[in-house]
Scaffold this active site. Structure first.
Site, mmCIF file in Angstrom:
data_model
loop_
_atom_site.group_PDB
_atom_site.id
_atom_site.type_symbol
_atom_site.label_atom_id
_atom_site.label_comp_id
_atom_site.label_asym_id
_atom_site.label_seq_id
_atom_site.Cartn_x
_atom_site.Cartn_y
_atom_site.Cartn_z
ATOM 1 N N LYS A 115 0.746 -1.190 0.122
ATOM 2 C CA LYS A 115 0.157 0.030 -0.036
ATOM 3 C C LYS A 115 0.850 1.224 -0.039
ATOM 4 C CE LYS A 115 -4.229 -1.782 0.586
ATOM 5 N NZ LYS A 115 -5.746 -2.027 1.060
ATOM 6 N N LYS A 197 -4.397 -11.313 -7.225
ATOM 7 C CA LYS A 197 -5.840 -11.779 -6.461
ATOM 8 C C LYS A 197 -6.773 -10.778 -7.000
ATOM 9 C CE LYS A 197 -6.194 -9.007 -2.427
ATOM 10 N NZ LYS A 197 -6.774 -9.027 -1.026
ATOM 11 N N LYS A 200 -10.888 -5.613 -4.365
ATOM 12 C CA LYS A 200 -11.945 -4.866 -4.354
ATOM 13 C C LYS A 200 -11.545 -3.525 -5.204
ATOM 14 C CE LYS A 200 -13.599 -5.380 0.220
ATOM 15 N NZ LYS A 200 -12.574 -4.307 0.684
HETATM 16 P P1 ATP Z 1 -8.497 -4.030 -1.096
HETATM 17 O O1 ATP Z 1 -8.445 -4.181 -2.724
HETATM 18 O O2 ATP Z 1 -9.218 -2.801 -0.893
HETATM 19 O O3 ATP Z 1 -7.180 -4.396 -0.503
HETATM 20 P P2 ATP Z 1 -9.600 -6.886 -0.903
HETATM 21 O O4 ATP Z 1 -10.553 -7.190 -2.066
HETATM 22 O O5 ATP Z 1 -8.450 -7.485 -0.719
HETATM 23 O O6 ATP Z 1 -9.527 -5.072 -0.780
HETATM 24 P P3 ATP Z 1 -10.344 -7.109 2.152
HETATM 25 O O7 ATP Z 1 -11.242 -5.859 2.583
HETATM 26 O O8 ATP Z 1 -8.695 -6.491 2.002
HETATM 27 O O9 ATP Z 1 -10.583 -6.983 0.286
HETATM 28 O O10 ATP Z 1 -10.398 -8.303 2.221
HETATM 29 C C1 ATP Z 1 -11.840 -8.802 2.835
HETATM 30 C C2 ATP Z 1 -11.755 -10.291 2.967
HETATM 31 O O11 ATP Z 1 -11.902 -10.955 2.043
HETATM 32 C C3 ATP Z 1 -10.458 -10.794 3.639
HETATM 33 O O12 ATP Z 1 -10.735 -12.004 4.474
HETATM 34 C C4 ATP Z 1 -9.611 -11.248 2.458
HETATM 35 O O13 ATP Z 1 -8.707 -12.271 2.944
HETATM 36 C C5 ATP Z 1 -10.683 -11.821 1.778
HETATM 37 N N1 ATP Z 1 -10.100 -11.834 0.279
HETATM 38 C C6 ATP Z 1 -9.959 -10.692 -0.560
HETATM 39 N N2 ATP Z 1 -9.715 -10.996 -1.717
HETATM 40 C C7 ATP Z 1 -9.692 -12.180 -1.870
HETATM 41 C C8 ATP Z 1 -9.456 -13.169 -2.927
HETATM 42 N N3 ATP Z 1 -9.121 -12.655 -4.294
HETATM 43 N N4 ATP Z 1 -9.784 -14.493 -2.849
HETATM 44 C C9 ATP Z 1 -10.226 -14.773 -1.464
HETATM 45 N N5 ATP Z 1 -10.160 -14.155 -0.517
HETATM 46 C C10 ATP Z 1 -10.142 -12.836 -0.805
#
Ligand code: ATP
Ligand code: LTN
Length: 333
Positions: A115, A197, A200
């Site tokens: 980040k 991955k 979001k």
């Molecule tokens: P950002 O892109 O804002 O970092 P993110 O998509 O990684 O967001 P988080 O809010 O960090 O989402 O994560 C929410 C939950 O979803 C956490 O438990 C994280 O481990 C899980 N998670 C996020 N992305 C994935 C993915 N691609 N596959 C499986 N689990 C995920």
């Protein structure tokens, strides 16, 4: 609601849209666990302030996330659901735990490094402190299990280290939490770059599927999903990350095993697999989207659940914080 059973705690930051990755990697497991354990699920709205948010949009998005939690099937009769910012103990315990966290430990976190690189113009204290706030979330509720995707494992390790450190310095105070990582779908990858991955905050709308995307959008995204030019359908994460990701998603939303799916599609092409995965996802998400749209029209109901959740959370959190304040030697008020 919190009694003799083990305690499950988790949270998601209200950034972007809840994705299929979040659903498969996290929320789907939450629902399973909430059937068996006492569970607490938060909207981590303080965490997401570590990057700039537009206030009006942010408020709306946090509500939308809360509605999506409910639409996914989390039941306020079985779980405590609340906004992190409604329970002041999170910020209070963070201060105390900050005094037990080494700067080097926080700087080593992969998410902090990622980040910081991504937001080089705003490497704020909150970004560094993020995992300490997360540890406070978990430790306040004496959580035993924390269902998260693999990307959060390192943060969980820090929570455990802090709990053990505090317990050893004083006396047993915190339950040492364990990460709960579902066997399957621990990591769902981007539909456009299957080595990254699904995230979001990905600016490419075709890379992620949101829980509230329309069926047409979902189908389009799967039809365009990046695969490879060797058209055989088999699970091979290293050489065929795109196809393997599609198979993982297919399996996660239908409950079928990957072997079973592979044997059905053996000898068929991607042009058959991609829409089939799309349709399975559409069917899985259809009731969630419908319930979500319905809930959004009922803000009073949403707020009543959030308020009652925050009240219950606050009373548990206060008990832990009172113990902590006493142990470190603060004068009782
Ligand atoms: P950002 O892109 O804002 O970092 P993110 O998509 O990684 O967001 P988080 O809010 O960090 O989402 O994560 C929410 C939950 O979803 C956490 O438990 C994280 O481990 C899980 N998670 C996020 N992305 C994935 C993915 N691609 N596959 C499986 N689990 C995920
Ligand atoms: N950092 C987490 C979200 C989060 C969380 C938590 C997860 C905030 N507090 C407590 C589990 C327990 C993430 O998924 N990015």
């Amino acid at each position: 609601m919190i009694g003799d059973k083990k305690i499950v705690y988790s949270a998601v930051q209200p950034t972007g849209c809840i994705t299929l990755g979040n659903y498969i990697g996290a929320i789907q497991n939450w629902i399973k666990l909430s059937e068996e354990y006492d569970s607490i699920f938060a909207i981590a709205d303080l965490h997401a302030l570590t990057v700039r948010q537009n206030p009006a949009e942010y408020r709306k998005r946090a509500m939308s996330f809360f509605a999506q939690y409910l639409a996914c099937g989390l039941d306020p009769e079985k779980s405590i659901m609340y906004f992190q910012s409604h329970v002041p103990e999170h910020a209070e315990l963070t201060w105390i735990l900050n005094c037990f966290t080494y700067i080097g430990e926080a700087q080593r976190m992969t998410q902090f490094k990622d980040k910081s690189a991504k937001h080089a113009d705003n490497i704020n204290m909150g970004l560094l402190d993020y995992p300490v706030l997360m540890a406070s979330d978990i430790l306040l509720y004496q959580a035993d299990y924390v269902p998260v995707g693999v990307d959060q494992k390192q943060h969980l390790e820090l929570s455990r280290d802090l709990a053990v450190r505090f317990n050893n310095l004083y006396s047993p105070t915190f339950t040492v939490p364990e990460a709960y990582i579902g066997k399957q779908g621990a990591k769902i990858f981007s539909l456009q770059d299957p080595t990254k991955k699904m995230s979001k905050s990905d600016p490419d709308v075709n890379a992620t599927v949101s829980l509230i995307d329309t069926p047409d959008d979902i189908m389009r995204k799967f039809k365009r999903a990046v695969t490879d030019c060797d058209a055989t359908i088999r699970y091979d994460e290293e050489n065929k990350p795109g196809v393997s990701n599609l198979l993982t998603i297919f399996s996660a939303v239908t409950g079928r095993t990957i072997e079973d799916i592979v044997s059905e599609y053996e000898g068929k092409g991607y042009a058959q697999l991609k829409p089939a995965v799309g349709e399975a996802v559409v069917e899985k998400l259809r009731p969630i989207r419908e319930k979500y749209l319905d809930l959004l029209n009922n803000k009073d109901y949403l707020m009543s659940i959030a308020r009652s959740g925050a009240e219950k959370a606050h009373s548990i959190a206060r008990r832990t914080l009172a113990k902590v304040y006493k142990k470190v030697g603060l004068v009782e008020g």
